[in-house]
Design an enzyme around this catalytic site. Structure first.
Site, mmCIF file in Angstrom:
data_model
loop_
_atom_site.group_PDB
_atom_site.id
_atom_site.type_symbol
_atom_site.label_atom_id
_atom_site.label_comp_id
_atom_site.label_asym_id
_atom_site.label_seq_id
_atom_site.Cartn_x
_atom_site.Cartn_y
_atom_site.Cartn_z
ATOM 1 N N ARG A 70 20.927 37.207 63.790
ATOM 2 C CA ARG A 70 21.398 36.124 62.920
ATOM 3 C C ARG A 70 22.913 36.130 62.821
ATOM 4 N NH1 ARG A 70 18.435 36.610 57.423
ATOM 5 N NH2 ARG A 70 19.691 34.768 56.959
ATOM 6 N N VAL A 103 24.238 32.896 53.474
ATOM 7 C CA VAL A 103 24.922 34.175 53.702
ATOM 8 C C VAL A 103 25.827 34.093 54.932
ATOM 9 C CG1 VAL A 103 23.069 35.492 52.604
ATOM 10 C CG2 VAL A 103 22.954 35.058 55.067
ATOM 11 N N HIS A 119 23.685 35.082 47.326
ATOM 12 C CA HIS A 119 22.844 36.014 48.087
ATOM 13 C C HIS A 119 23.630 36.880 49.049
ATOM 14 C CE1 HIS A 119 19.322 32.999 47.337
ATOM 15 N NE2 HIS A 119 19.585 33.742 46.282
ATOM 16 N N CYS A 144 26.332 55.472 57.727
ATOM 17 C CA CYS A 144 27.532 55.532 56.877
ATOM 18 C C CYS A 144 28.365 56.750 57.302
ATOM 19 C CB CYS A 144 27.114 55.669 55.417
ATOM 20 S SG CYS A 144 28.516 55.974 54.322
ATOM 21 N N CYS A 147 28.207 59.356 54.137
ATOM 22 C CA CYS A 147 27.015 60.077 53.631
ATOM 23 C C CYS A 147 25.890 60.097 54.669
ATOM 24 C CB CYS A 147 26.534 59.437 52.318
ATOM 25 S SG CYS A 147 25.767 57.830 52.563
#
Ligand code: BV8
Length: 243
Positions: A70, A103, A119, A144, A147
């Site tokens: 998308r 979005v 959203h 990430c 973390c």
């Protein structure tokens, strides 16, 4: 498209206008609408299933790849006349608020400034553990760097709360406007879908722009039954250019 004079006059005379947009506004930019975002190899997947924390927990790679597909469509898309007409409206009206469920970031790319992204935005990526913006690296999904948790798109999934303050700001705009435009949304996803009624109950003139009927249709004072890329430029021209 014929624009009723009463509607054009009301828009020209309005001090405050708000618009709620859904994925139908981006359809003419080649971005599939949310419930059509199942074309091609995503045919067999239900967007309402994939746009959930549960789906991401169950299969982060699948969900991440759906969003990558998308995101690619969005990055190749250009704002269309509907987006540009809303940016023009913001320049013409004293107080204009654009509330979007989309979005894809196309409203800002078209020049809209006062945009509430209810959203989130598919072009931003956050750590799924901390919801802190992170640059996506490689991998699927990338991890990430701080973390090690999988990264996720910075969008609101079903069952998740909207961004802090977004709904309050949208609700204030809906209750404070004289004209509320509801454009290109099926009007089924809450709490966004409650805004047209909220505007109408506060006395706004409610306008729906959509080729099809929706739950908003019965509430609307005016319905422009057609594509946003045709109706919005016609509406702005009729109100401000004597068109
Ligand atoms: C929450 C981001 C609580 C991700 C999206 C039962 C009853 C009522 C509500 C619920 C319920 N069960 C659950 C709920 C709540 C749920 C909900 O509403 N579910 C629905 C399905 C019943 N809502 C939520 O979960 C929300 N969160 O309630 O949280 C909470 C509170 C505190 C703490 C924790 C939790 C979150 C909802 C947000 C979900 N995320 N998107 C992503 O994009 O991947 S929603 C998704 O649907 C898209 O954002 C999209 O914008 C939105 C609405 O869809 P539309 O934009 O309307 O698109 P659609 O394809 O449906 O329709 C397109 C329309 O365009 C059509 O009408 C078509 O005719 C028209 N069109 C086509 N071409 C054109 C056109 N119009 C004009 N011109 C054209 N050319």
């Amino acid at each position: 498209m014929e624009i009723p004079r009463e509607l054009a006059d009301a828009l020209r005379g309005a001090r405050a206008v708000a618009a709620l947009t859904g994925s139908g506004v981006s359809a003419e930019s080649g971005v599939p609408t949310f419930r059509d975002a199942r074309s091609g190899l995503w045919e067999r997947f239900d967007p309402e299933e994939l746009a959930t924390p549960e789906a991401f927990l169950r299969d982060p790679k699948l969900v991440w790849e759906w969003y990558s597909w998308r995101r690619g469509l969005v990055l190749r898309a250009e704002p269309n006349p509907a987006h540009r007409a809303l940016a023009e409206l913001e320049r013409r009206v004293l107080c204009f608020t654009l509330i979007t469920q989309n979005v894809d970031g196309l409203h800002r790319r078209a020049g809209s400034g006062n945009v509430i992204e209810l959203h989130g935005n598919i072009l931003r990526t956050v750590c799924s553990a901390e919801r802190i913006p992170r640059e996506p690296g490689g991998g699927s999904p990338p991890r990430c760097p701080h973390c090690g948790a999988p990264l996720r798109p910075d969008v609101v999934w079903f069952g998740e709360a909207l961004p802090p303050g977004a709904l309050e700001e949208a609700s204030k705009a809906a209750r404070g406007c004289e004209v509320f435009l509801c454009v290109g949304t099926s009007g089924v996803v809450y709490p966004a879908a409650g805004l047209p009624r909220e505007a109408a109950e506060a006395g706004a003139l409610l306008v729906e722009i959509n080729p099809e009927r929706t739950p908003v249709t019965s509430l609307a004072d005016f319905v422009l039954r057609g594509r946003a890329g045709e109706a919005l430029p016609a509406l702005v021209a009729a109100a401000f250019s004597g068109g």
